[in-house]
Design a protein around this motif. Structure first.
Motif, PDB file in Angstrom:
ATOM      1  N   HIS A 289      30.519   5.282  21.186  1.00 55.55           N
ATOM      2  CA  HIS A 289      29.888   3.964  21.282  1.00 55.55           C
ATOM      3  C   HIS A 289      28.953   3.787  20.090  1.00 55.55           C
ATOM      4  O   HIS A 289      28.522   4.766  19.467  1.00 55.55           O
ATOM      5  CB  HIS A 289      29.085   3.828  22.583  1.00 55.55           C
ATOM      6  CG  HIS A 289      29.931   3.906  23.815  1.00 55.55           C
ATOM      7  ND1 HIS A 289      31.011   3.093  24.032  1.00 55.55           N
ATOM      8  CD2 HIS A 289      29.843   4.719  24.906  1.00 55.55           C
ATOM      9  CE1 HIS A 289      31.563   3.385  25.201  1.00 55.55           C
ATOM     10  NE2 HIS A 289      30.880   4.374  25.753  1.00 55.55           N
ATOM     11  N   GLN A 290      28.658   2.566  19.783  1.00 57.96           N
ATOM     12  CA  GLN A 290      27.698   2.280  18.722  1.00 57.96           C
ATOM     13  C   GLN A 290      26.316   2.046  19.344  1.00 57.96           C
ATOM     14  O   GLN A 290      26.194   1.345  20.349  1.00 57.96           O
ATOM     15  CB  GLN A 290      28.136   1.045  17.925  1.00 57.96           C
ATOM     16  CG  GLN A 290      29.384   1.284  17.092  1.00 57.96           C
ATOM     17  CD  GLN A 290      29.733   0.070  16.255  1.00 57.96           C
ATOM     18  OE1 GLN A 290      29.519  -1.065  16.680  1.00 57.96           O
ATOM     19  NE2 GLN A 290      30.263   0.299  15.060  1.00 57.96           N
ATOM     20  N   TYR A 291      25.297   2.668  18.714  1.00 60.11           N
ATOM     21  CA  TYR A 291      23.932   2.568  19.216  1.00 60.11           C
ATOM     22  C   TYR A 291      22.984   2.204  18.084  1.00 60.11           C
ATOM     23  O   TYR A 291      23.249   2.494  16.911  1.00 60.11           O
ATOM     24  CB  TYR A 291      23.478   3.905  19.831  1.00 60.11           C
ATOM     25  CG  TYR A 291      24.055   4.183  21.193  1.00 60.11           C
ATOM     26  CD1 TYR A 291      23.376   3.799  22.339  1.00 60.11           C
ATOM     27  CD2 TYR A 291      25.284   4.811  21.331  1.00 60.11           C
ATOM     28  CE1 TYR A 291      23.905   4.041  23.592  1.00 60.11           C
ATOM     29  CE2 TYR A 291      25.827   5.058  22.579  1.00 60.11           C
ATOM     30  CZ  TYR A 291      25.126   4.670  23.713  1.00 60.11           C
ATOM     31  OH  TYR A 291      25.652   4.915  24.950  1.00 60.11           O
ATOM     32  N   HIS A 292      21.866   1.578  18.466  1.00 60.91           N
ATOM     33  CA  HIS A 292      20.794   1.301  17.517  1.00 60.91           C
ATOM     34  C   HIS A 292      20.042   2.612  17.281  1.00 60.91           C
ATOM     35  O   HIS A 292      19.514   3.211  18.219  1.00 60.91           O
ATOM     36  CB  HIS A 292      19.857   0.241  18.110  1.00 60.91           C
ATOM     37  CG  HIS A 292      18.781  -0.182  17.166  1.00 60.91           C
ATOM     38  ND1 HIS A 292      17.674  -0.902  17.572  1.00 60.91           N
ATOM     39  CD2 HIS A 292      18.635   0.008  15.831  1.00 60.91           C
ATOM     40  CE1 HIS A 292      16.894  -1.126  16.536  1.00 60.91           C
ATOM     41  NE2 HIS A 292      17.465  -0.580  15.461  1.00 60.91           N
ATOM     42  N   ARG A 293      19.976   3.092  16.051  1.00 60.31           N
ATOM     43  CA  ARG A 293      19.385   4.397  15.769  1.00 60.31           C
ATOM     44  C   ARG A 293      17.904   4.470  16.159  1.00 60.31           C
ATOM     45  O   ARG A 293      17.410   5.524  16.550  1.00 60.31           O
ATOM     46  CB  ARG A 293      19.533   4.719  14.273  1.00 60.31           C
ATOM     47  CG  ARG A 293      20.962   5.031  13.861  1.00 60.31           C
ATOM     48  CD  ARG A 293      21.028   5.374  12.388  1.00 60.31           C
ATOM     49  NE  ARG A 293      22.374   5.744  11.992  1.00 60.31           N
ATOM     50  CZ  ARG A 293      22.726   6.047  10.747  1.00 60.31           C
ATOM     51  NH1 ARG A 293      21.800   6.002   9.780  1.00 60.31           N
ATOM     52  NH2 ARG A 293      23.966   6.378  10.466  1.00 60.31           N
ATOM     53  N   GLU A 294      17.228   3.355  16.073  1.00 60.98           N
ATOM     54  CA  GLU A 294      15.783   3.373  16.331  1.00 60.98           C
ATOM     55  C   GLU A 294      15.461   3.598  17.797  1.00 60.98           C
ATOM     56  O   GLU A 294      14.585   4.399  18.132  1.00 60.98           O
ATOM     57  CB  GLU A 294      15.156   2.062  15.839  1.00 60.98           C
ATOM     58  CG  GLU A 294      13.645   2.011  15.965  1.00 60.98           C
ATOM     59  CD  GLU A 294      13.050   0.739  15.393  1.00 60.98           C
ATOM     60  OE1 GLU A 294      11.941   0.376  15.793  1.00 60.98           O
ATOM     61  OE2 GLU A 294      13.717   0.116  14.536  1.00 60.98           O
ATOM     62  N   ASP A 295      16.159   2.910  18.710  1.00 58.83           N
ATOM     63  CA  ASP A 295      15.817   3.027  20.127  1.00 58.83           C
ATOM     64  C   ASP A 295      17.016   3.403  21.002  1.00 58.83           C
ATOM     65  O   ASP A 295      16.911   3.392  22.224  1.00 58.83           O
ATOM     66  CB  ASP A 295      15.198   1.719  20.628  1.00 58.83           C
ATOM     67  CG  ASP A 295      16.115   0.521  20.363  1.00 58.83           C
ATOM     68  OD1 ASP A 295      17.311   0.728  20.066  1.00 58.83           O
ATOM     69  OD2 ASP A 295      15.619  -0.623  20.451  1.00 58.83           O
ATOM     70  N   MET A 296      18.164   3.744  20.374  1.00 57.23           N
ATOM     71  CA  MET A 296      19.386   4.135  21.088  1.00 57.23           C
ATOM     72  C   MET A 296      19.904   3.056  22.032  1.00 57.23           C
ATOM     73  O   MET A 296      20.555   3.330  23.043  1.00 57.23           O
ATOM     74  CB  MET A 296      19.170   5.441  21.870  1.00 57.23           C
ATOM     75  CG  MET A 296      18.934   6.660  20.981  1.00 57.23           C
ATOM     76  SD  MET A 296      20.290   6.930  19.809  1.00 57.23           S
ATOM     77  CE  MET A 296      21.607   7.381  20.912  1.00 57.23           C
ATOM     78  N   GLY A 297      19.601   1.790  21.713  1.00 53.88           N
ATOM     79  CA  GLY A 297      20.152   0.692  22.495  1.00 53.88           C
ATOM     80  C   GLY A 297      21.623   0.506  22.165  1.00 53.88           C
ATOM     81  O   GLY A 297      22.037   0.589  21.009  1.00 53.88           O
ATOM     82  N   ARG A 298      22.416   0.235  23.184  1.00 52.81           N
ATOM     83  CA  ARG A 298      23.866   0.091  23.024  1.00 52.81           C
ATOM     84  C   ARG A 298      24.195  -1.175  22.243  1.00 52.81           C
ATOM     85  O   ARG A 298      23.629  -2.239  22.496  1.00 52.81           O
ATOM     86  CB  ARG A 298      24.521   0.055  24.404  1.00 52.81           C
ATOM     87  CG  ARG A 298      26.010  -0.176  24.417  1.00 52.81           C
ATOM     88  CD  ARG A 298      26.806   1.065  24.064  1.00 52.81           C
ATOM     89  NE  ARG A 298      28.232   0.773  24.094  1.00 52.81           N
ATOM     90  CZ  ARG A 298      28.989   0.847  25.191  1.00 52.81           C
ATOM     91  NH1 ARG A 298      28.453   1.184  26.336  1.00 52.81           N
ATOM     92  NH2 ARG A 298      30.283   0.588  25.125  1.00 52.81           N
TER      93      ARG A 298
END
Length: 318
Positions: A33-42
């Motif tokens: 899955h792709q996540y936001h690196r800063e807060d691991m939001g999907r």
């Protein structure tokens, strides 16, 4: 049994065989899955209308074909189902051919055809036996996902398998990709054939997806907070390095024999040298030297006679 992907029938002349189509393969690939690196939001992909910016659900989305710029013709599933297509609910067998006549490039996904009810058992077995005894495969047409497809039916164990195939005009020509004619030494070809023989197998069922296994080890180690697996210590080939073809073939044959536990003795072949060539040129060179020496001998005798005559004249004069 896996969930059926499609239900219909096999049309075999005047015989109809109710069947269910189930996938013959499983996908064991590991997805990310792709996540936001800063807060691991999907990160998710949303379907948004480009006119009002509204995020749409699947129920609000329809099909359409763009016939011209800014003009789209809507098409409903009901309209597609009502199309006068004989293969809409049937896998229609249209021919029987030799299996070797089918180019493997045309074969795509594979499916098992399972009987749909007891009434289908006898005609199913009849078609299976016909395919087995004729040593042929059946070419069929069927319609899935709003398009007519070409298929191939063959027997695997006790089941009939459907391979979806590409149409002839969907296969690109390899002419532009083929290399220009290259001169090959006969010894190089012989060594390449020996390599294919040393690597020959009767069964390929033992191969495994080592990349997926290594990826599973990596994910397990990260999830459990353990040290990551050590990287493989393989040396990479330098890009652009010129390869000695015959040396590579000799080494490959030797390695293949060692892997199979066979005698690893390899008789080295040198490109450009043929076993059947004769050493005639060397003999010709020697004969030329002999001839040259023979030709020089008369010149020496003539010089000796001349010297003798000169000496005799001097004695007479004195």
């Amino acid at each position: 049994m896996p969930r059926p992907l499609w239900t219909g029938a096999i049309s075999f002349g005047l015989v109809t065989i109710p069947i269910k189509v189930v996938s013959a393969t499983e996908n064991h690939s590991i997805s990310f899955h792709q996540y936001h690196r800063e807060d691991m939001g999907r990160i998710r992909t949303r379907k948004v209308c480009e006119l009002d910016g509204k995020v749409l659900s699947q129920d609000e989305i329809g099909k359409g074909y763009e016939v011209a710029k800014d003009r789209t013709v809507p098409v409903t599933d009901e309209e597609l189902d009502r199309m006068p297509l004989p293969t809409a609910k049937a896998i229609e067998i249209v021919a029987f051919v030799e299996a070797d006549s089918i180019d493997p490039v045309r074969i795509s996904d594979s499916y098992y055809l399972a009987v749909d009810g007891q009434v289908a058992a006898k005609p199913y077995a009849l078609l299976r036996k016909a395919l087995e005894r004729s040593d042929k495969v059946a070419v069929a047409k069927f319609a899935w996902h709003n398009r007519e497809r070409l298929g191939l039916l063959r027997v695997r164990d006790d089941a009939i398998v459907l391979h979806s195939m590409r149409w002839p005009d969907e296969i690109r020509s390899p002419e532009s990709l083929a290399p220009r004619e290259t001169e090959l030494d006969e010894d190089e070809i012989e060594r390449a054939v020996q390599l294919t023989d040393s690597m020959a197998l009767d069964d390929i069922s033992g191969f495994r997806d080592r990349y997926r296994e290594a990826l599973e080890e990596l994910l397990t180690a990260k999830s459990e907070g353990k040290a990551l697996p050590a990287a493989a210590g393989e040396e990479e080939e330098e890009p652009g390095k010129v390869m000695d073809l015959m040396a590579a073939l000799n080494a490959s044959v030797k390695a293949a024999k060692e892997t199979r536990g066979e005698d690893a003795t390899v008789h080295e072949m040198t490109p450009g040298r043929s076993r059947t060539r004769k050493k005639a040129p060397a003999k010709k060179t020697a004969s030329k030297k002999t001839t040259a020496t023979a030709k020089k001998q008369p010149a020496k005798k003539t010089a000796a006679k001349t010297a003798a005559k000169t000496a005799a004249k001097k004695r007479t004069a004195s």
